[in-house]
Design a protein around this motif. Sequence first.
Motif, mmCIF file in Angstrom:
data_model
loop_
_atom_site.group_PDB
_atom_site.id
_atom_site.type_symbol
_atom_site.label_atom_id
_atom_site.label_comp_id
_atom_site.label_asym_id
_atom_site.label_seq_id
_atom_site.Cartn_x
_atom_site.Cartn_y
_atom_site.Cartn_z
ATOM 1 N N VAL A 15 0.833 -1.207 0.000
ATOM 2 C CA VAL A 15 0.000 0.000 0.000
ATOM 3 C C VAL A 15 0.871 1.263 0.000
ATOM 4 O O VAL A 15 0.619 2.206 -0.751
ATOM 5 N N ALA A 19 1.234 4.065 -3.031
ATOM 6 C CA ALA A 19 0.785 5.429 -2.735
ATOM 7 C C ALA A 19 1.868 6.475 -2.985
ATOM 8 O O ALA A 19 1.599 7.535 -3.554
ATOM 9 N N ILE A 20 3.099 6.181 -2.555
ATOM 10 C CA ILE A 20 4.133 7.221 -2.629
ATOM 11 C C ILE A 20 5.364 6.815 -3.426
ATOM 12 O O ILE A 20 6.203 7.663 -3.746
ATOM 13 N N SER A 100 8.840 -1.334 1.678
ATOM 14 C CA SER A 100 8.250 -0.762 0.458
ATOM 15 C C SER A 100 9.297 -0.426 -0.591
ATOM 16 O O SER A 100 9.001 -0.402 -1.786
ATOM 17 N N ARG A 106 4.618 1.183 -8.424
ATOM 18 C CA ARG A 106 4.371 2.526 -8.947
ATOM 19 C C ARG A 106 5.358 2.907 -10.049
ATOM 20 O O ARG A 106 4.972 3.418 -11.101
#
Length: 327
Positions: A15, A19-20, A100, A106
């Motif tokens: 997650v 997200a970032i 992460s 991403r």
Amino acid sequence: MSLSESLPLLLAALVIEAAIGYPAGLFAWIGHPVTWIGALIGWLDRNLNRETASFAMRRLAGVAALSILLGVTLAASLALVGLCRLAGAFAALPLALLASTLLAQRSLHDHVADVAAGLEQGGLAGGRKAVAMIVGRDPESLDEAGVARAAIESLAENFSDGVVAPAFWLGAGGLPGGALYKAINTADSMIGHKSPRHLAFGWAAARLDDLVNLPASRLTALLLTVAAVLDRQADAGAAWRAVRRDAGHHRSPNAGWPEAAMAGALGLRLAGPRVYGAVRVDDGWMGDGRAEATAADIRRALRLYRQACLLLWGLAGIGTIFALTMP
């Protein structure tokens, strides 16, 4: 780390990374775990890979280099876990942030989307410039369909190598498991190819990378096939048929699985003969659809990829519930 620790860590890391991502400013300031691992691999290559040594001795040196790399990676990751646990009840957040960095949901999406945008806005020249950032083949040898196929192939293969595989090993072994996978995969990308310099020295890295990617490549094909069930513009049946028929004909024991699933789901033909540098690689075709891929097909592939990522989140969530509720 137990599964009751590693699976929630995986879910949080997925997650956070989606997200970032990995902030560009942070990369400019301290680099990235892959660049740190790569620096160590480069040092080992320069100092242990002696061109005057025999083939057998260079292979043995490669085994030693890989052992050193994995030992350093394991020690560093265990030390980081220990430091995070000093925070007590707040340890989960720094651990999830660290984990992460081992995922690439991403950044993979953004790089492949850049190829679609390059083709749409800049034609062949724009597509070639963007695809050169994510593939090793000669972009000047690609027409527009070749650029689009290369982007979709990269998306499928790197979904396995850059997302599902590190997620699998994070879930199985926590931060140390994910870090060890990343070290092996980076070593394969740097020294695992069959160049005269690395044919012997990179043998161990290449073989170990094939082994640790076996479960993830099969899982990736399954995720893409199930995602095709949820996508009205994709064909899950064709994805499954392509995997069964074509995956074993790829020169890689792992890359054919996600590429075949992606090709079948989208009604495309992927892989096949390609040019890397000045060397032509004759590979089997994945899928039996059309070879004339377009920027619109890249967009379709990205939608399928996003759905497959959500399915991966779902698996991590289900695993977390079971791990936390089982006695």
